[in-house]
Scaffold this active site. Structure first.
Site: not given
Ligand code: IVH
Length: 692
Positions: A34, A38, A83, A122, A180, A438, A444
């Site tokens: 580190d 720095d 989504s 996910k 993400e 305490c 204790c």
């Molecule tokens: S693919 C068209 N892969 O889950 C496909 N999504 O509803 C786009 N998420 O809002 C998403 N891990 O933020 C994908 N390995 C992953 C993911 C992922 C988390 C989240 C993403 C999205 C929601 C899917």
């Protein structure tokens, strides 16, 4: 105007700092200490201060956060951020159902070969779109409603894992990386512990931590939150020559460009591969360093993805397969108070049993009065309980709409426990401290139990077999008062206890006997001095060399020890000022507890003083902990990775890349015998063993 030399130096520093950033935050393999990092960082800051015209947004110095905004500008996504459909069946059947749908849509016959899938985690965080133009991060946007998000570039720049510039020669003109932002569990815990100590608000869970930080208008606040990032896909792309034709190749290409991509991913054929991935990850979910709420399956080939297309706003080629939740609702049946080793009173919610994170939870910590106040948790309330990983279950929030009427009173720890529930001593809450304590000390029984367990712990005196239940019995029967009593236990006393066979009693006594030979650092740690953890204990042992020198030290002497500040120094002084503690120490020494002593680092530096060693592979006789302990006793430091600063690499069987790196850098390589020879040279002169 900056000279060409300055220009070159600034460019070189930026490249080097970002390389170390990547190694540290993405690869988890720090390359330099580190202090060295720095130094480079400060050099760059100084050059930029002298030559403001050289400052660019991709400079690593810009990761600290700029001026606060009034609002986030809106960003329209060229490619909408969609989504994915969630497979509600948490069992393996969910993967099967997805494969069946895909095959049907692709009009595959049963005799056709299996579809190739990519499966990944996910991540439970916050979706973000990173726009790179010719390799430079120009914009970061939230998902928003999928069509329009918010420009959070300033905040995203503070996330060290996200490259400000991509690596490579032929970078696309436009490359939008989607992924993400999340918070690792250890980062979340550490952040909350710090906030709690400072009496500041804590984060509810890692997901809210990530989302809240990114949507923070003041980037300097965002910069203080430890965030991570993993990419999982693309948005708009222009001018990517030789662009990959599958999802898995895309992730690999992103990784090559320096973008963090999670290693927990596979490609495989058909539903069987998906089911295997699902089950494998489910079994290891608690051990992952971050939260996930499921796995995601994707058809790997882009041509097939195009063929499958979308239904409304969800692609037909991807599905999220969820795991059971790590948060659940339940009710608070009561609030109990537990007393810890240092007398700290911890309120614990007694809960209606609830299945969460794979186990049935009946208790959850409420931390302290401030946390109860902030969350306004009352008996009878419906609360959100969270259990993730090995972390102790926690009440994260109360749901006030579901509070019984008339509302139960607020919980006040000092009102509930004006005296300690275990020993009746006064309870105090000191100015500026979150915890009520305490004042009974070792009078204790709760503090005594915890102190004894700490004393016997693996990293302290290491007395195997002296666990929870046994200590409780021994304290209850008045057989153990102080750690010194451990050495007075006899076979007769032990044999009279519940569930104690003669064999285990004999084993315990043998372990007690073995523990008499210890190290000064372990002994200091075992004493359980407030604010003296394992590392401080090691520093104290190294610095003073002997217990008497430590006990005789005044505040100035203590403050001279590395990393010892006024609070730690005060705790040490208080501990040794207590005659009772001195008595316990004398009795322990009288019972034969001993360690090797020296005159301390100042007077006689050990052979390895100031040297940095790296251990790799397994050594024939020494465990890693034992080797580390002996190196540290000789004044050396053990580092996790090899660099130019490494003095020796100690290599055992199956040594890996660290050994290669050592060869590459020309670092001296030792085997165990070589290390022992070095240590022997150190341990012989000027040192002596005291047997009390
Ligand atoms: S693919 C068209 N892969 O889950 C496909 N999504 O509803 C786009 N998420 O809002 C998403 N891990 O933020 C994908 N390995 C992953 C993911 C992922 C988390 C989240 C993403 C999205 C929601 C899917």
């Amino acid at each position: 105007m900056a000279s060409p030399d300055v220009l070159a130096r600034v460019a070189a520093l930026r490249r080097e700092i970002e390389r170390h950033n990547h190694a540290y935050y993405v690869l988890d393999q720090p390359t330099i200490p580190d202090t060295e990092y720095d130094r480079l960082f400060r050099e760059l800051q100084a050059l930029e201060a002298d030559h403001p015209e050289l400052l660019t947004p991709d400079s690593p110095t810009q990761r600290v956060g700029g001026t606060p905004l009034d609002a986030f500008p809106k960003v329209r996504h060229v490619v909408p951020m969609l989504s994915i459909r969630t497979e509600t069946d948490t069992e393996a059947r969910g993967a099967q159902a997805f494969d069946t749908r895909v095959r049907k849509e692709l009009e595959l016959a049963e005799s056709d070969p299996p579809v190739e899938y990519a499966a990944e985690l996910k991540f439970d965080g916050f979706a973000i779109n990173l726009r790179y133009e010719h390799g430079l991060l120009v914009q970061a946007a939230t998902r928003g409603d999928g069509e329009t998000g918010e420009d959070v570039t300033q905040n995203i720049r503070t996330v060290h894992a996200i490259p400000l510039r991509l690596v490579g020669d032929a970078l696309p003109a436009v490359l939008e990386v989607r992924g993400e932002v999340f918070m690792r569990r250890d980062d979340f815990e550490r952040y909350n512990a710090r906030q709690r100590d400072a009496g500041k608000p804590t984060l509810v869970n890692p997901r809210n931590g990530a989302a809240g930080s990114i949507r923070q208008l003041d980037p300097r606040l965002a910069a203080q939150r430890p965030l991570s990032f993993f990419a999982y896909g693309l948005g708009e792309v222009q001018g990517w020559h030789g662009a990959p034709d599958t999802h898995s190749k895309t992730l690999a290409a992103l990784e090559q460009m320096g973008v963090p991509v999670c290693a927990e991913r596979i490609t495989g054929q058909g539903a069987a591969a998906l089911i295997q991935f699902h089950d494998d990850i489910a079994a290891r979910r608690d051990q992952l360093p971050f939260d996930i709420d499921g796995v995601v399956y994707k058809v790997n080939r882009f041509d097939l993805q195009r063929q499958l297309g979308f239904v409304t706003r969800e692609p037909r080629w991807a599905v999220a397969h969820k795991y059971p939740a790590q948060e659940a609702l339940t009710t608070v049946l009561g609030i109990d108070v537990q007393v810890g080793r240092t007398g700290k009173l911890t309120p614990v919610a007694r809960l209606a049993p609830v299945f969460v994170g794979g186990v049935t939870v009946t208790n959850a910590t409420l931390h302290n009065q401030d946390e109860i106040d902030r969350k306004d948790v009352r008996v009878g309330d419906t609360v959100i309980v969270r259990r993730a990983g090995d972390v102790i279950p926690e009440v994260v929030a109360s749901v006030p709409e579901r509070r019984p009427q008339p509302a139960p009173p607020r919980f006040d720890i000092l009102q509930t426990c004006p005296v300690c529930p275990e020993c009746g001593s006064h309870v105090v809450r000191l100015e500026g401290e979150a915890a009520a304590r305490c004042t009974g000390g070792l009078v204790c029984p709760a503090q005594r139990r915890q102190a004894l367990l700490h004393f016997a712990g693996r990293r302290a005196m290491d007395i195997e077999g002296l666990g929870d239940k046994l200590v409780e019995q021994l304290v209850e029967r008045g057989l153990l008062h102080t750690p010194a009593d451990v050495y007075g236990l006899s076979l007769d006393t032990l044999a009279g206890l519940d569930r104690m066979a003669e064999k285990s009693a004999a084993n315990l006594l043998a372990a007690v006997e073995t523990s008499k030979t210890t190290t000064l650092a372990r002994f200091i740690f075992a004493l359980g001095i407030r604010n003296v953890g394992e590392t401080t204990a090691k520093d104290l042992a190294r610095h003073f060399g002997s217990l008497d020198a430590l006990m005789a030290a005044d505040a100035a002497g203590l403050l001279a020890v590395r990393d010892v500040g006024p609070i730690v120094a005060e705790s040490i002084l208080q501990f040794f000022a207590e005659p009772h503690n001195r008595e316990v120490i004398a009795t322990l020494r009288g019972a034969g507890v001993h360690w090797s002593e020296s005159t301390g680092v100042q007077q006689s530096a050990g052979m390895l003083a100031g040297k940095t060693l790296v251990l790799t592979g397994s050594l024939p006789t020494l465990t890693r902990d034992a080797a580390k302990e002996r190196i540290e006793a000789a004044g050396g430091k053990v580092a996790g990775s090899v660099s130019k600063k490494t003095d020796y690499v100690v290599a055992g069987a199956e040594a890996g890349s660290k050994l290669d790196k050592a060869r590459e850098l020309g670092v001296v390589i030792l085997d165990e015998a070589g290390l022992l020879a070095l240590l022997a040279a150190d341990e012989a002169p000027g040192q002596f063993t005291l047997n009390f």
